[in-house]
Design a protein around this motif. Structure first.
Motif, PDB file in Angstrom:
ATOM      1  N   VAL A   9      63.641 -13.481  17.694  1.00 20.57           N
ATOM      2  CA  VAL A   9      63.156 -12.099  17.826  1.00 20.57           C
ATOM      3  C   VAL A   9      61.637 -12.117  17.697  1.00 20.57           C
ATOM      4  CG1 VAL A   9      63.172  -9.796  16.810  1.00 20.57           C
ATOM      5  CG2 VAL A   9      65.287 -11.153  16.895  1.00 20.57           C
ATOM      6  N   GLY A  10      60.925 -11.939  18.796  1.00 18.17           N
ATOM      7  CA  GLY A  10      59.462 -11.935  18.787  1.00 18.17           C
ATOM      8  C   GLY A  10      58.916 -13.111  19.565  1.00 18.17           C
ATOM      9  N   GLY A  15      57.226 -17.414  17.521  1.00 18.49           N
ATOM     10  CA  GLY A  15      58.472 -17.481  18.293  1.00 18.49           C
ATOM     11  C   GLY A  15      58.360 -18.430  19.470  1.00 18.49           C
ATOM     12  N   LEU A  32      63.704 -12.580  22.451  1.00 22.84           N
ATOM     13  CA  LEU A  32      63.795 -11.138  22.698  1.00 22.84           C
ATOM     14  C   LEU A  32      62.543 -10.480  22.141  1.00 22.84           C
ATOM     15  CD1 LEU A  32      65.872  -8.637  23.228  1.00 22.84           C
ATOM     16  CD2 LEU A  32      66.180  -8.728  20.775  1.00 22.84           C
ATOM     17  N   ASP A  33      61.840  -9.708  22.949  1.00 25.07           N
ATOM     18  CA  ASP A  33      60.631  -9.035  22.444  1.00 25.07           C
ATOM     19  C   ASP A  33      60.629  -7.592  22.932  1.00 25.07           C
ATOM     20  OD1 ASP A  33      57.636 -10.331  21.387  1.00 25.07           O
ATOM     21  OD2 ASP A  33      57.747  -8.226  22.004  1.00 25.07           O
ATOM     22  N   LYS A  34      60.177  -6.713  22.041  1.00 18.59           N
ATOM     23  CA  LYS A  34      60.152  -5.291  22.427  1.00 18.59           C
ATOM     24  C   LYS A  34      59.072  -5.028  23.471  1.00 18.59           C
ATOM     25  CE  LYS A  34      57.082  -3.714  18.735  1.00 18.59           C
ATOM     26  NZ  LYS A  34      56.918  -2.913  17.552  1.00 18.59           N
ATOM     27  N   VAL A 119      64.812  -4.888  18.894  1.00 21.73           N
ATOM     28  CA  VAL A 119      66.077  -5.074  18.172  1.00 21.73           C
ATOM     29  C   VAL A 119      66.453  -3.719  17.583  1.00 21.73           C
ATOM     30  CG1 VAL A 119      67.094  -6.072  16.094  1.00 21.73           C
ATOM     31  CG2 VAL A 119      65.758  -7.500  17.621  1.00 21.73           C
ATOM     32  N   ALA A 143      60.849 -13.651  14.213  1.00 22.16           N
ATOM     33  CA  ALA A 143      59.451 -13.973  14.538  1.00 22.16           C
ATOM     34  C   ALA A 143      58.753 -12.706  15.019  1.00 22.16           C
ATOM     35  CB  ALA A 143      59.400 -15.065  15.614  1.00 22.16           C
ATOM     36  N   GLY A 144      59.195 -11.584  14.467  1.00 24.04           N
ATOM     37  CA  GLY A 144      58.723 -10.283  14.965  1.00 24.04           C
ATOM     38  C   GLY A 144      57.473  -9.771  14.274  1.00 24.04           C
ATOM     39  N   ARG A 285      47.604 -20.353  13.132  1.00 27.03           N
ATOM     40  CA  ARG A 285      48.011 -21.734  12.839  1.00 27.03           C
ATOM     41  C   ARG A 285      49.299 -21.775  11.989  1.00 27.03           C
ATOM     42  NH1 ARG A 285      44.435 -26.680  10.109  1.00 27.03           N
ATOM     43  NH2 ARG A 285      46.185 -28.087   9.869  1.00 27.03           N
TER      44      ARG A 285
HETATM   45  C1  FAD Z   1      42.936  -7.356  12.824  1.00 26.39           C
HETATM   46  C2  FAD Z   1      43.557  -8.740  12.723  1.00 26.39           C
HETATM   47  C3  FAD Z   1      42.785  -9.832  13.061  1.00 26.39           C
HETATM   48  C4  FAD Z   1      43.329 -11.127  12.988  1.00 26.39           C
HETATM   49  N1  FAD Z   1      42.562 -12.175  13.386  1.00 26.39           N
HETATM   50  C5  FAD Z   1      43.070 -13.419  13.373  1.00 26.39           C
HETATM   51  C6  FAD Z   1      42.323 -14.515  13.887  1.00 26.39           C
HETATM   52  O1  FAD Z   1      41.214 -14.345  14.397  1.00 26.39           O
HETATM   53  N2  FAD Z   1      42.888 -15.757  13.817  1.00 26.39           N
HETATM   54  C7  FAD Z   1      44.133 -15.963  13.280  1.00 26.39           C
HETATM   55  O2  FAD Z   1      44.580 -17.128  13.213  1.00 26.39           O
HETATM   56  N3  FAD Z   1      44.884 -14.928  12.826  1.00 26.39           N
HETATM   57  C8  FAD Z   1      44.403 -13.666  12.878  1.00 26.39           C
HETATM   58  N4  FAD Z   1      45.180 -12.620  12.483  1.00 26.39           N
HETATM   59  C9  FAD Z   1      46.569 -12.874  12.093  1.00 26.39           C
HETATM   60  C10 FAD Z   1      47.419 -13.156  13.346  1.00 26.39           C
HETATM   61  O3  FAD Z   1      47.213 -12.134  14.300  1.00 26.39           O
HETATM   62  C11 FAD Z   1      48.912 -13.245  12.993  1.00 26.39           C
HETATM   63  O4  FAD Z   1      49.069 -14.037  11.834  1.00 26.39           O
HETATM   64  C12 FAD Z   1      49.721 -13.843  14.147  1.00 26.39           C
HETATM   65  O5  FAD Z   1      49.684 -12.999  15.268  1.00 26.39           O
HETATM   66  C13 FAD Z   1      51.170 -14.085  13.723  1.00 26.39           C
HETATM   67  O6  FAD Z   1      51.929 -14.488  14.837  1.00 26.39           O
HETATM   68  P1  FAD Z   1      53.499 -14.149  14.924  1.00 26.39           P
HETATM   69  O7  FAD Z   1      54.000 -14.831  16.133  1.00 26.39           O
HETATM   70  O8  FAD Z   1      54.121 -14.413  13.613  1.00 26.39           O
HETATM   71  O9  FAD Z   1      53.567 -12.566  15.108  1.00 26.39           O
HETATM   72  P2  FAD Z   1      53.001 -11.621  16.265  1.00 26.39           P
HETATM   73  O10 FAD Z   1      51.880 -12.267  16.963  1.00 26.39           O
HETATM   74  O11 FAD Z   1      52.772 -10.301  15.589  1.00 26.39           O
HETATM   75  O12 FAD Z   1      54.190 -11.481  17.292  1.00 26.39           O
HETATM   76  C14 FAD Z   1      55.341 -10.747  16.958  1.00 26.39           C
HETATM   77  C15 FAD Z   1      56.073 -10.334  18.220  1.00 26.39           C
HETATM   78  O13 FAD Z   1      57.288  -9.676  17.816  1.00 26.39           O
HETATM   79  C16 FAD Z   1      57.513  -8.561  18.643  1.00 26.39           C
HETATM   80  N5  FAD Z   1      58.323  -7.569  17.908  1.00 26.39           N
HETATM   81  C17 FAD Z   1      57.923  -6.835  16.832  1.00 26.39           C
HETATM   82  N6  FAD Z   1      58.926  -6.013  16.444  1.00 26.39           N
HETATM   83  C18 FAD Z   1      59.972  -6.244  17.283  1.00 26.39           C
HETATM   84  C19 FAD Z   1      61.268  -5.693  17.400  1.00 26.39           C
HETATM   85  N7  FAD Z   1      61.680  -4.692  16.594  1.00 26.39           N
HETATM   86  N8  FAD Z   1      62.095  -6.162  18.357  1.00 26.39           N
HETATM   87  C20 FAD Z   1      61.657  -7.157  19.209  1.00 26.39           C
HETATM   88  N9  FAD Z   1      60.419  -7.687  19.159  1.00 26.39           N
HETATM   89  C21 FAD Z   1      59.593  -7.251  18.209  1.00 26.39           C
HETATM   90  C22 FAD Z   1      56.120  -8.045  18.977  1.00 26.39           C
HETATM   91  O14 FAD Z   1      56.105  -7.303  20.192  1.00 26.39           O
HETATM   92  C23 FAD Z   1      55.303  -9.339  19.069  1.00 26.39           C
HETATM   93  O15 FAD Z   1      55.209  -9.801  20.401  1.00 26.39           O
HETATM   94  C24 FAD Z   1      44.669 -11.317  12.541  1.00 26.39           C
HETATM   95  C25 FAD Z   1      45.438 -10.200  12.200  1.00 26.39           C
HETATM   96  C26 FAD Z   1      44.897  -8.922  12.291  1.00 26.39           C
HETATM   97  C27 FAD Z   1      45.759  -7.737  11.931  1.00 26.39           C
END
Ligand code: FAD
Length: 373
Positions: A9-10, A15, A32-34, A119, A143-144, A285
């Motif tokens: 999820v995400g 993900g 699956l992503d919203k 989801v 992974a959302g 990372r």
């Molecule tokens: C303002 C800001 C600046 C940042 N700058 C940096 C930076 O410069 N460098 C860095 O390393 N980190 C940075 N971060 C942190 C970084 O953005 C996150 O740690 C990173 O995006 C995490 O990746 P992820 O795949 O876990 O989640 P995400 O990238 O948030 O991906 C989650 C996915 O899940 C999907 N999703 C959410 N809810 C649902 C649902 N209900 N059903 C289905 N899909 C869903 C979303 O659409 C999304 O595509 C920053 C964060 C913020 C808020």
């Protein structure tokens, strides 16, 4: 009803990295992503080279069709103080656009993609999960991101956690704005709040500018951002008003969250698990690394009970440590705020401390090689 071996999820970096690593396993993996990709993600877009190494991305090849801004130094200081310039003379980080980067990772992940679908339900049926009433799977990977529905299902209490609250604005500068911007693309600028509870940044990627500020305190974030922008104007770094309003988002720092990361047929990776590095807030990372570690466990597991998935939690602790809190935070929590402000100003003006501690250790983590996959 459709079915798959693993439902992620995400489709963010966590993900898509997990799915990419699972490619040789022969498992049928669905993401699956919203959202429908490419999609925007509120983020500075700064990545350390380990991210590219771990995902086997060749910078020269990636940069042929995407923004990849080499970063060869930093300008750092406190908001209101004198900045210090640190030059490495070679790339030590990169700037990417999440709109492009996440789409690139998702498309090459090898997973079946279900986009534009949030989801809405998770139900247990024997040893399987039924997701949205239409997909049966023995394993759901959450992974959302921060508000991941799988994390919520596993007991995360969104309103009660100690979060980093952050805002950023990213836009392409026109000729007039470029002339009024002194930020250099290869030298991003980082300015810490007086109480050391956060920092503001200016990342330039060619003519794209990303300005933002994050704090370990969600109160009055907008006024901290406004003060930071005033400081940038007063010091002639950026002398025009932002053409777009900053957008906000939250995330958790590793070592300060109690999120449970494994359950029967479920595990959490990336921001859903709360893994961003506590000194820098770098989250991409750890999102990538947790996705790769989860894939390692999934590919070799003989079932997905909580006991069988607990190996993933062990790998996370081995990689990231039991707690990310470090001596500065521990000492800081015992000192009066006035002392912290004075000490921080002095340390931020010190060239050795800036290079060795703030940049090499906290931001670049140069002591920590890329994860071997
Ligand atoms: C303002 C800001 C600046 C940042 N700058 C940096 C930076 O410069 N460098 C860095 O390393 N980190 C940075 N971060 C942190 C970084 O953005 C996150 O740690 C990173 O995006 C995490 O990746 P992820 O795949 O876990 O989640 P995400 O990238 O948030 O991906 C989650 C996915 O899940 C999907 N999703 C959410 N809810 C649902 C649902 N209900 N059903 C289905 N899909 C869903 C979303 O659409 C999304 O595509 C920053 C964060 C913020 C808020």
């Amino acid at each position: 009803m459709d079915s798959c071996d693993v439902l992620i999820v995400g489709g963010g970096p966590a993900g898509s990295s997990c799915a990419w690593m699972l490619r040789p396993s022969g498992l049928d993996v669905v993401i699956l992503d919203k959202a429908t990709f490419p999609r925007n993600k509120v983020c500075g877009g700064w990545i350390t080279p380990a991210v590219l190494d771990e995902l086997e991305i060749d910078p020269a090849e990636y940069s042929r069709q995407h923004v990849l801004q080499p970063i060869t130094g930093f300008r750092t200081g406190s908001i209101g103080g004198q900045p210090v310039a640190t030059d490495y003379g070679q790339p030590v980080s990169y700037g990417i656009r999440r709109y492009e980067f996440d789409d690139f990772l998702l498309k090459r992940s090898g997973a079946r993609l279900l986009q534009g679908e949030p989801v809405t339900s998770l139900e247990r049926s024997g040893d399987s999960w039924i997701v949205n009433g239409r997909m049966r799977t023995p394993l759901v990977v959450g992974a959302g991101g921060h508000f991941c529905p799988v994390a919520r299902f596993m007991g995360a209490k969104f309103g009660e956690e100690t979060i980093v609250a952050a805002q950023e604005a990213e836009f392409e500068m026109d000729a007039r704005q470029q002339a009024r911007c002194s930020i250099r693309a290869e030298i991003p600028e980082l300015y810490f709040c007086a109480d050391m509870k956060g920092y503001g940044w200016c990342f330039r990627k060619g003519n794209i500018l990303n300005v933002g500020l994050g704090r370990m305190d969600k109160h009055q974030l907008s006024s901290h951002v406004a003060k930071f922008l005033d400081f940038l104007k007063a010091t002639n770094r950026l002398t025009f008003d932002l053409p777009v309003a900053p957008a906000g988002h939250a995330y958790l720092l590793y070592g300060r969250t109690t999120r449970n990361v494994v359950a029967d047929g479920m595990l959490l990776i990336g921001d859903a698990a709360g893994l961003a590095f506590s000194q820098s807030g770098e989250g991409i990372r750890p999102a990538v690394e947790s996705g790769l570690l989860a894939a390692r466990v999934i590919a070799t597991a003989h079932g997905y009970s909580r006991q069988q998935l607990v190996a993933y939690r062990t790998l996370l602790s081995a990689r990231f440590g039991k707690s990310e809190d470090h001596w500065v935070t521990r000492i800081g929590s015992r000192l009066p705020q006035g002392w912290i402000n004075t000490a921080a100003r002095q340390l931020l003006a010190n060239r050795w401390f800036t290079r060795e501690m703030i940049l090499n250790r906290w931001f670049l983590r140069s002591h920590e090689p890329a994860l071997e996959c």
